[in-house]
Motif scaffolding. Structure first.
Motif, PDB file in Angstrom:
ATOM      1  N   UNK A   8       8.511  -6.006   2.782  1.00  7.90           N
ATOM      2  CA  UNK A   8       9.542  -4.973   2.905  1.00  7.90           C
ATOM      3  C   UNK A   8      10.637  -5.198   1.876  1.00  7.90           C
ATOM      4  N   UNK A   9      11.054  -4.125   1.226  1.00  2.63           N
ATOM      5  CA  UNK A   9      12.155  -4.235   0.291  1.00  2.63           C
ATOM      6  C   UNK A   9      13.462  -4.112   1.052  1.00  2.63           C
ATOM      7  N   UNK A  10      14.530  -4.650   0.500  1.00  3.89           N
ATOM      8  CA  UNK A  10      15.839  -4.578   1.134  1.00  3.89           C
ATOM      9  C   UNK A  10      16.423  -3.195   0.971  1.00  3.89           C
ATOM     10  N   UNK A  11      17.104  -2.730   1.991  1.00  6.87           N
ATOM     11  CA  UNK A  11      17.759  -1.430   1.903  1.00  6.87           C
ATOM     12  C   UNK A  11      18.902  -1.511   0.911  1.00  6.87           C
ATOM     13  N   UNK A  12      19.005  -0.510   0.054  1.00 10.19           N
ATOM     14  CA  UNK A  12      20.040  -0.472  -0.961  1.00 10.19           C
ATOM     15  C   UNK A  12      21.188   0.384  -0.453  1.00 10.19           C
ATOM     16  N   UNK A  13      22.348  -0.190  -0.342  1.00  9.72           N
ATOM     17  CA  UNK A  13      23.498   0.548   0.184  1.00  9.72           C
ATOM     18  C   UNK A  13      23.949   1.610  -0.781  1.00  9.72           C
ATOM     19  N   UNK A  14      24.443   2.718  -0.225  1.00 11.01           N
ATOM     20  CA  UNK A  14      24.946   3.799  -1.062  1.00 11.01           C
ATOM     21  C   UNK A  14      26.217   3.360  -1.768  1.00 11.01           C
ATOM     22  N   UNK A  15      26.432   3.910  -2.965  1.00  9.51           N
ATOM     23  CA  UNK A  15      27.637   3.585  -3.724  1.00  9.51           C
ATOM     24  C   UNK A  15      28.864   4.051  -2.942  1.00  9.51           C
ATOM     25  N   UNK A  16      29.967   3.302  -2.995  1.00 10.85           N
ATOM     26  CA  UNK A  16      31.166   3.696  -2.245  1.00 10.85           C
ATOM     27  C   UNK A  16      31.820   4.936  -2.840  1.00 10.85           C
ATOM     28  N   UNK A  28      29.927  15.074 -13.608  1.00 11.00           N
ATOM     29  CA  UNK A  28      29.890  14.976 -15.059  1.00 11.00           C
ATOM     30  C   UNK A  28      29.012  13.830 -15.538  1.00 11.00           C
ATOM     31  N   UNK A  29      29.084  12.687 -14.843  1.00 13.91           N
ATOM     32  CA  UNK A  29      28.264  11.536 -15.244  1.00 13.91           C
ATOM     33  C   UNK A  29      26.783  11.836 -15.075  1.00 13.91           C
ATOM     34  N   UNK A  30      26.403  12.418 -13.941  1.00 15.01           N
ATOM     35  CA  UNK A  30      25.003  12.739 -13.700  1.00 15.01           C
ATOM     36  C   UNK A  30      24.493  13.774 -14.703  1.00 15.01           C
ATOM     37  N   UNK A  31      25.335  14.748 -15.014  1.00 11.87           N
ATOM     38  CA  UNK A  31      24.930  15.771 -15.987  1.00 11.87           C
ATOM     39  C   UNK A  31      24.661  15.141 -17.353  1.00 11.87           C
ATOM     40  N   UNK A  32      25.566  14.264 -17.789  1.00 17.63           N
ATOM     41  CA  UNK A  32      25.395  13.629 -19.100  1.00 17.63           C
ATOM     42  C   UNK A  32      24.190  12.698 -19.113  1.00 17.63           C
ATOM     43  N   UNK A  33      23.940  12.013 -17.996  1.00 18.21           N
ATOM     44  CA  UNK A  33      22.763  11.146 -17.915  1.00 18.21           C
ATOM     45  C   UNK A  33      21.481  11.948 -18.084  1.00 18.21           C
ATOM     46  N   UNK A  34      21.500  13.181 -17.615  1.00 12.78           N
ATOM     47  CA  UNK A  34      20.317  14.038 -17.749  1.00 12.78           C
ATOM     48  C   UNK A  34      20.245  14.708 -19.122  1.00 12.78           C
ATOM     49  N   UNK A  35      21.237  14.472 -19.954  1.00 12.01           N
ATOM     50  CA  UNK A  35      21.238  15.063 -21.289  1.00 12.01           C
ATOM     51  C   UNK A  35      21.501  16.555 -21.279  1.00 12.01           C
ATOM     52  N   UNK A  36      22.240  17.035 -20.280  1.00 15.15           N
ATOM     53  CA  UNK A  36      22.512  18.460 -20.153  1.00 15.15           C
ATOM     54  C   UNK A  36      23.942  18.783 -20.569  1.00 15.15           C
ATOM     55  N   UNK A  37      24.124  19.913 -21.214  1.00 13.38           N
ATOM     56  CA  UNK A  37      25.457  20.464 -21.434  1.00 13.38           C
ATOM     57  C   UNK A  37      25.891  21.171 -20.158  1.00 13.38           C
ATOM     58  N   UNK A  38      27.156  21.552 -20.103  1.00 10.09           N
ATOM     59  CA  UNK A  38      27.595  22.338 -18.947  1.00 10.09           C
ATOM     60  C   UNK A  38      26.836  23.654 -18.870  1.00 10.09           C
ATOM     61  N   UNK A  39      26.547  24.238 -20.021  1.00 14.59           N
ATOM     62  CA  UNK A  39      25.777  25.484 -20.035  1.00 14.59           C
ATOM     63  C   UNK A  39      24.364  25.239 -19.525  1.00 14.59           C
ATOM     64  N   UNK A  79      18.844   9.668  -2.735  1.00 11.67           N
ATOM     65  CA  UNK A  79      19.992   8.768  -2.677  1.00 11.67           C
ATOM     66  C   UNK A  79      21.155   9.322  -3.482  1.00 11.67           C
ATOM     67  N   UNK A  80      20.882   9.823  -4.688  1.00 10.39           N
ATOM     68  CA  UNK A  80      21.946  10.397  -5.508  1.00 10.39           C
ATOM     69  C   UNK A  80      22.461  11.707  -4.916  1.00 10.39           C
ATOM     70  N   UNK A 193      16.160   6.779 -11.422  1.00  9.25           N
ATOM     71  CA  UNK A 193      16.547   5.803 -10.402  1.00  9.25           C
ATOM     72  C   UNK A 193      18.059   5.581 -10.385  1.00  9.25           C
ATOM     73  N   UNK A 194      18.667   5.621  -9.202  1.00 11.20           N
ATOM     74  CA  UNK A 194      20.105   5.339  -9.099  1.00 11.20           C
ATOM     75  C   UNK A 194      20.385   3.877  -9.434  1.00 11.20           C
ATOM     76  N   UNK A 195      21.626   3.540  -9.789  1.00 13.38           N
ATOM     77  CA  UNK A 195      21.978   2.142 -10.036  1.00 13.38           C
ATOM     78  C   UNK A 195      21.691   1.291  -8.802  1.00 13.38           C
ATOM     79  N   UNK A 196      21.276   0.056  -9.026  1.00 10.43           N
ATOM     80  CA  UNK A 196      20.962  -0.837  -7.925  1.00 10.43           C
ATOM     81  C   UNK A 196      19.814  -1.755  -8.292  1.00 10.43           C
ATOM     82  N   UNK A 197      19.326  -2.550  -7.342  1.00 11.85           N
ATOM     83  CA  UNK A 197      18.245  -3.492  -7.623  1.00 11.85           C
ATOM     84  C   UNK A 197      16.974  -2.836  -8.168  1.00 11.85           C
ATOM     85  N   UNK A 198      16.642  -1.641  -7.667  1.00  9.75           N
ATOM     86  CA  UNK A 198      15.438  -0.971  -8.137  1.00  9.75           C
ATOM     87  C   UNK A 198      15.567  -0.596  -9.609  1.00  9.75           C
ATOM     88  N   UNK A 199      16.718  -0.032  -9.981  1.00 10.07           N
ATOM     89  CA  UNK A 199      16.945   0.319 -11.381  1.00 10.07           C
ATOM     90  C   UNK A 199      16.979  -0.941 -12.248  1.00 10.07           C
TER      91      UNK A 199
END
Length: 286
Positions: A8-16, A28-39, A79-80, A193-199
C-alpha cells in the motif's frame, strides 16, 4: 491471491489551501504548467478571455460549476481539482485515499480479481508513478528474477528499478526501444501529477533514464516497432516475447481509483505462451 503484502502506498495529503485568495494564483500556475494562454484556457472552458483574466486577478469569484469546467479544461487530476475547489472556498468533490486505505477496499478487490484472472501470465498493479502496489505470482517471480532483489519496492518505480538494473537491461534484447517508451511514459504521467512523493518518483525515474548517457545514441536509433512494442526477454534459460496492455478505471471518483494502472503482459507467440505456462507451473502452490 497474488497481491503482495505491504504494497500500500501512503496517502498524500492535500496542499494547504485555506482561503479564496489562493484561487487566482493557483489557477494561473496550473494554466502556465499546461502551457496555455488565458485565451487558450478560455476557449477550452468555453468562457471569455476576460472572465479568465478576472478569475486570475481575483476580480471575479468562481462558482463551483466554473471550477469544474476549468478543471476539465486543464485536464486536472482529482487531487488538483479538489485543491482548486478548496482554494475557491468549496468542499472537495472527490475522495483522496491510498490503495491500502479501508475506503479503497473495492479498488483492491477489483485489482485482486484482475491479477488472479490473468494467471498464468504476469500482471502488475501500479500507481501513476509505476510504483508497485500489487502483483500476481508470475509477475513477482519473472520480474523479480530479471530485475533482481528489491524489484518490487513499493517506494520505487518499476521503470526506475528496471533502468537501474544492468541485469534487466542485459536481458532485454530491445532495451533501446523499451527505454524510449519508458521515458515517454514517465514524462506523460509527470505532466499531470500534482506535487508530492508520486511526482518526485516520476522525476527521479525521468532523471534515471536520461542519465543513461552511454546508451543515448542507441535510444534514438531504435528501429521500427510494428503493431505494438514487444518486451523481448533473452537469457541463457529463457526466451520470451511479451506485449502489454494497461487498464484503468473508466470513471474514477477517488484518487485510489484514478491513480491505479493494471498492466497485463501477454505472450506474443505460441512459444512464449508455452514458456510462461511452464514457469507458472513451477511456482509454489498458494
Amino acid at each position: 491471491m497474488g497481491r503482495q503484502e505491504g504494497f500500500a502506498i501512503s496517502q498524500i495529503a492535500a496542499a494547504p489551501l485555506r482561503s479564496l485568495a489562493d484561487f487566482p494564483a493557483m489557477l494561473g500556475r496550473l494554466r502556465r504548467q499546461r502551457g496555455l494562454s488565458q485565451l487558450g484556457l478560455a476557449l477550452a472552458a468555453e468562457v471569455s478571455q476576460r472572465h479568465v483574466s478576472f478569475l486570475e486577478t481575483g476580480r471575479t469569484r468562481p462558482s463551483r460549476d466554473m471550477v469544474g469546467r476549468l478543471a476539465r479544461a486543464l485536464d486536472l487530476t482529482l487531487k488538483d481539482e479538489n485543491a482548486l475547489l478548496l482554494a475557491a472556498g468549496f468542499a472537495p468533490a472527490h475522495g483522496e485515499h491510498a490503495f491500502g486505505d479501508e475506503a479503497a477496499a473495492m479498488v483492491r478487490r477489483v485489482t485482486d480479481l484482475a491479477l488472479a484472472a490473468h494467471e498464468p501470465f504476469p500482471a502488475f498493479a501500479v500507481d501513476r508513478a509505476w510504483r508497485p502496489l500489487s502483483a500476481n505470482a508470475p509477475a513477482a517471480a519473472l520480474f523479480g528474477a530479471l530485475i533482481g532483489e528489491g524489484s518490487l519496492d513499493p517506494a520505487v518505480s518499476l521503470i526506475r528499478a528496471a533502468a537501474g538494473s544492468a541485469a534487466f537491461r542485459g536481458a532485454v534484447a530491445n532495451w533501446p526501444q523499451l527505454a524510449v517508451h519508458f521515458l515517454a511514459l514517465a514524462q506523460a504521467e509527470a505532466w499531470r501529477a500534482p506535487p508530492g512523493p508520486m511526482r518526485a518518483e516520476l522525476d527521479a525515474t525521468i532523471a534515471a533514464l536520461s542519465a543513461l548517457s552511454t546508451e543515448g545514441a542507441r535510444l534514438h536509433a531504435a528501429g521500427p516497432i510494428g503493431a505494438a512494442l514487444i518486451l523481448q526477454v533473452r537469457t541463457d534459460s529463457l526466451s520470451l516475447d511479451l506485449v502489454s496492455t494497461v487498464a484503468q478505471f473508466g470513471a474514477p471518483h477517488d484518487t485510489a481509483a484514478e491513480d491505479l494502472r493494471i498492466e497485463f503482459f501477454y505472450p506474443a507467440d505460441a512459444a512464449s505462451e508455452a514458456a510462461l505456462r511452464a514457469l507458472a507451473a513451477d511456482l509454489p502452490q498458494r
